[in-house]
Motif scaffolding. Structure first.
Motif, PDB file in Angstrom:
ATOM      1  N   ASN A 162      -1.660   2.198   9.815  1.00  0.00           N
ATOM      2  CA  ASN A 162      -1.971   1.293   8.702  1.00  0.00           C
ATOM      3  C   ASN A 162      -3.318   1.662   8.080  1.00  0.00           C
ATOM      4  O   ASN A 162      -3.461   1.722   6.865  1.00  0.00           O
ATOM      5  CB  ASN A 162      -1.991  -0.156   9.202  1.00  0.00           C
ATOM      6  CG  ASN A 162      -2.335  -1.133   8.081  1.00  0.00           C
ATOM      7  OD1 ASN A 162      -1.720  -1.119   7.037  1.00  0.00           O
ATOM      8  ND2 ASN A 162      -3.348  -1.948   8.301  1.00  0.00           N
ATOM      9  N   LYS A 163      -4.303   1.940   8.936  1.00  0.00           N
ATOM     10  CA  LYS A 163      -5.622   2.299   8.397  1.00  0.00           C
ATOM     11  C   LYS A 163      -5.538   3.641   7.680  1.00  0.00           C
ATOM     12  O   LYS A 163      -6.180   3.851   6.662  1.00  0.00           O
ATOM     13  CB  LYS A 163      -6.647   2.336   9.533  1.00  0.00           C
ATOM     14  CG  LYS A 163      -8.048   1.984   9.134  1.00  0.00           C
ATOM     15  CD  LYS A 163      -8.178   0.707   8.326  1.00  0.00           C
ATOM     16  CE  LYS A 163      -7.568  -0.494   9.011  1.00  0.00           C
ATOM     17  NZ  LYS A 163      -7.729  -1.733   8.215  1.00  0.00           N
ATOM     18  N   GLU A 217      -4.248   3.046   4.420  1.00  0.00           N
ATOM     19  CA  GLU A 217      -5.295   2.407   3.603  1.00  0.00           C
ATOM     20  C   GLU A 217      -6.330   3.429   3.110  1.00  0.00           C
ATOM     21  O   GLU A 217      -6.909   3.261   2.043  1.00  0.00           O
ATOM     22  CB  GLU A 217      -5.961   1.284   4.398  1.00  0.00           C
ATOM     23  CG  GLU A 217      -5.012   0.098   4.568  1.00  0.00           C
ATOM     24  CD  GLU A 217      -5.642  -1.077   5.301  1.00  0.00           C
ATOM     25  OE1 GLU A 217      -6.774  -0.939   5.807  1.00  0.00           O
ATOM     26  OE2 GLU A 217      -4.984  -2.130   5.379  1.00  0.00           O
ATOM     27  N   ASP A 235      -5.435  -6.253  -0.483  1.00  0.00           N
ATOM     28  CA  ASP A 235      -5.572  -5.696   0.858  1.00  0.00           C
ATOM     29  C   ASP A 235      -7.034  -5.973   1.191  1.00  0.00           C
ATOM     30  O   ASP A 235      -7.923  -5.656   0.387  1.00  0.00           O
ATOM     31  CB  ASP A 235      -5.262  -4.186   0.806  1.00  0.00           C
ATOM     32  CG  ASP A 235      -4.926  -3.618   2.173  1.00  0.00           C
ATOM     33  OD1 ASP A 235      -5.195  -4.293   3.174  1.00  0.00           O
ATOM     34  OD2 ASP A 235      -4.420  -2.482   2.235  1.00  0.00           O
ATOM     35  N   SER A 236      -7.290  -6.604   2.337  1.00  0.00           N
ATOM     36  CA  SER A 236      -8.625  -7.150   2.575  1.00  0.00           C
ATOM     37  C   SER A 236      -9.722  -6.087   2.488  1.00  0.00           C
ATOM     38  O   SER A 236     -10.789  -6.323   1.909  1.00  0.00           O
ATOM     39  CB  SER A 236      -8.667  -7.859   3.931  1.00  0.00           C
ATOM     40  OG  SER A 236      -8.289  -6.968   4.945  1.00  0.00           O
ATOM     41  N   GLU A 237      -9.450  -4.900   3.034  1.00  0.00           N
ATOM     42  CA  GLU A 237     -10.475  -3.845   3.052  1.00  0.00           C
ATOM     43  C   GLU A 237     -10.798  -3.379   1.635  1.00  0.00           C
ATOM     44  O   GLU A 237     -11.958  -3.208   1.265  1.00  0.00           O
ATOM     45  CB  GLU A 237      -9.979  -2.639   3.868  1.00  0.00           C
ATOM     46  CG  GLU A 237      -9.708  -2.940   5.335  1.00  0.00           C
ATOM     47  CD  GLU A 237      -8.397  -3.658   5.584  1.00  0.00           C
ATOM     48  OE1 GLU A 237      -7.653  -3.934   4.603  1.00  0.00           O
ATOM     49  OE2 GLU A 237      -8.108  -3.973   6.742  1.00  0.00           O
ATOM     50  N   LYS A 239       0.820  -1.206   0.000  1.00  0.00           N
ATOM     51  CA  LYS A 239       0.000   0.000   0.000  1.00  0.00           C
ATOM     52  C   LYS A 239       0.855   1.258   0.000  1.00  0.00           C
ATOM     53  O   LYS A 239       0.459   2.301  -0.493  1.00  0.00           O
ATOM     54  CB  LYS A 239      -0.975  -0.016   1.179  1.00  0.00           C
ATOM     55  CG  LYS A 239      -0.325   0.026   2.529  1.00  0.00           C
ATOM     56  CD  LYS A 239      -1.308  -0.358   3.623  1.00  0.00           C
ATOM     57  CE  LYS A 239      -1.430  -1.866   3.710  1.00  0.00           C
ATOM     58  NZ  LYS A 239      -2.270  -2.368   4.770  1.00  0.00           N
TER      59      LYS A 239
HETATM   60 MG    MG Z   1      -5.646  -4.103   5.174  1.00  0.00          MG
END
Ligand code: MG
Length: 398
Positions: free
Chosen positions: A228-229, A232, A163-165, A139
């Motif tokens: 991290n968020k 993202e 990336d899961s989200e 990311k």
């Molecule tokens: Mg993620």
């Protein structure tokens, strides 16, 4: 062509009679290992013609023997030399292992980039520019150079997030003009149930116990600070092309809902799955096909499941606010934020910085610099270096 905002039927890249030839950059890292698991599960659909590792010679040696790639590389020179001696084959290293190893040949259909940090920018940028399909978990590449990468996109679904989200949001998207907001969920990291004050003095071993995901150390610390968020959010901003104020974060401790899309009529679509990166990798690589994989755990409803969602407190998690800020201002700031965070996390992991000092440290480095435009990809590396120099100075006087 711009952002990756489209959910019409895409061309089927894989069908049971076509094998996708992939170059996996970062095959020995935690996401790379999950990618190789999917390759192992679908040997008729995926052929790894190129494998590139970081420094783990032992693992790369095993992967080489198992998957027999045509070309192999290691990011670090010393690791490449060691592997070369052990395997008696030519081993690419450095820049060659990031670019030449796939660009100088026409046997690669797609590049899978699972590197960590800024090193992932160049291969993603070059591959998108070159017209290759790219799957990426790095990311940071979109954080530091999202505009450059997105501007080079040539066809629909050329750039797919691992990336899961983002994968969940991609899966739920409709037409762009029907979307009101998107939600990225956050587990809250290892310290989410600590009282705010005791969080500040948490040790690296406390922070590295992630409640939902098992990942590398850097991203696990970033999960606890919500940096991290924040990264993202920037990743989603570039990928989906929505205004920043329509990109929201929710703390969702159970970790089953990975992302949600809210539509203009107030309805919300979500993607739920048991948190396992292999599912994201499999769905992305074979999109739009959904294939059976008995190795993937489902969600068990045998025990009562509750789902909770909570808006994060920006005062408790300043790093999340920094991310929105640098995304809005742009220029050199996202590069500086990325570098400052990387230095702060490594200082924390080596015991030289308290957990509660991570945001303060980042803030000090970030606001040292005036805002300046970044006009070329080379500018990214310039500001990255400048930020690291200042971070080193700041750490000396900490
Ligand atoms: Mg993620």
């Amino acid at each position: 062509m711009g952002e990756v905002f489209c959910k019409e039927e895409s061309e089927r890249f894989c069908s049971s009679d076509i094998q996708m030839k992939i170059a996996v950059l970062g095959a020995t890292g935690s996401v790379g290992i999950a990618v190789m698991d999917i390759v192992r599960a679908f040997p008729n659909l995926l052929q790894p013609v190129v494998l590139v590792g970081g420094s783990n010679v032992e693992l790369m040696q095993k992967l080489f023997i198992e998957f027999k790639p045509k070309r192999v590389g290691m990011l670090f020179e010393s690791a490449a030399e060691k592997l070369e001696k052990n395997l008696h084959v030519n081993v690419y290293s450095g820049e060659g292992a990031l670019i030449d190893i796939w660009r100088n040949y026409d046997d690669v259909d797609a590049i899978v980039v699972c590197l960590s940090g800024i090193s992932g920018f160049k291969p993603i940028y070059e591959a998108v520019k070159f017209g290759k399909r790219v799957f990426f978990s790095t990311k940071e590449a979109l954080v530091v150079g999202g505009d450059f990468i997105i501007n080079e996109i040539k066809f629909k679904n050329q750039l797919m997030p691992l990336d899961s989200e983002h994968w969940a949001i991609f899966s739920c998207l409709g037409l762009k003009n029907e979307v009101r907001r998107i939600f990225l969920t956050a587990s809250g990291g290892a310290l989410r149930d600590y009282p705010y004050e005791s969080r500040k003095v948490a040790s690296p071993s406390d922070v590295l116990k992630h409640p939902v995901w098992s990942m590398g150390k850097k991203i696990t610390v970033d999960s606890a600070t919500l940096m991290n968020k924040g990264f993202e959010v920037i990743e989603a901003y570039h990928l989906f092309g929505l205004p920043l104020e329509n990109i929201k974060v929710l703390v969702h401790k159970e970790g089953y809902v990975h992302g949600m899309v809210e539509f203009l009529d107030g309805s919300i679509k979500a993607l739920l799955f048991y948190p396992d990166m292999r599912l994201v990798i499999q769905e992305a690589l074979f999109y739009p096909m959904i294939l059976e994989n008995p190795a993937l755990p489902g969600i068990s409803f045998g025990n009562k499941i509750s789902l909770s969602f909570e808006e994060p407190d920006f005062e408790e998690y300043p790093c999340l606010g920094y991310a929105y800020y640098v995304a809005k201002v742009g220029g050199n700031l996202p590069v500086i934020l990325n570098a400052a965070d990387e230095v702060a996390v490594s200082l924390f992991l080596s015991g030289k910085l308290g957990f509660g000092d991570i945001p303060k440290f980042i803030r000090k480095v970030l606001f040292h610099f005036p805002v300046e435009e970044v006009n070329s990809p080379e500018g990214i590396y310039f500001w990255d270096k400048e930020a690291r120099k200042v971070a080193e100075e700041v750490s000396k006087n900490w």
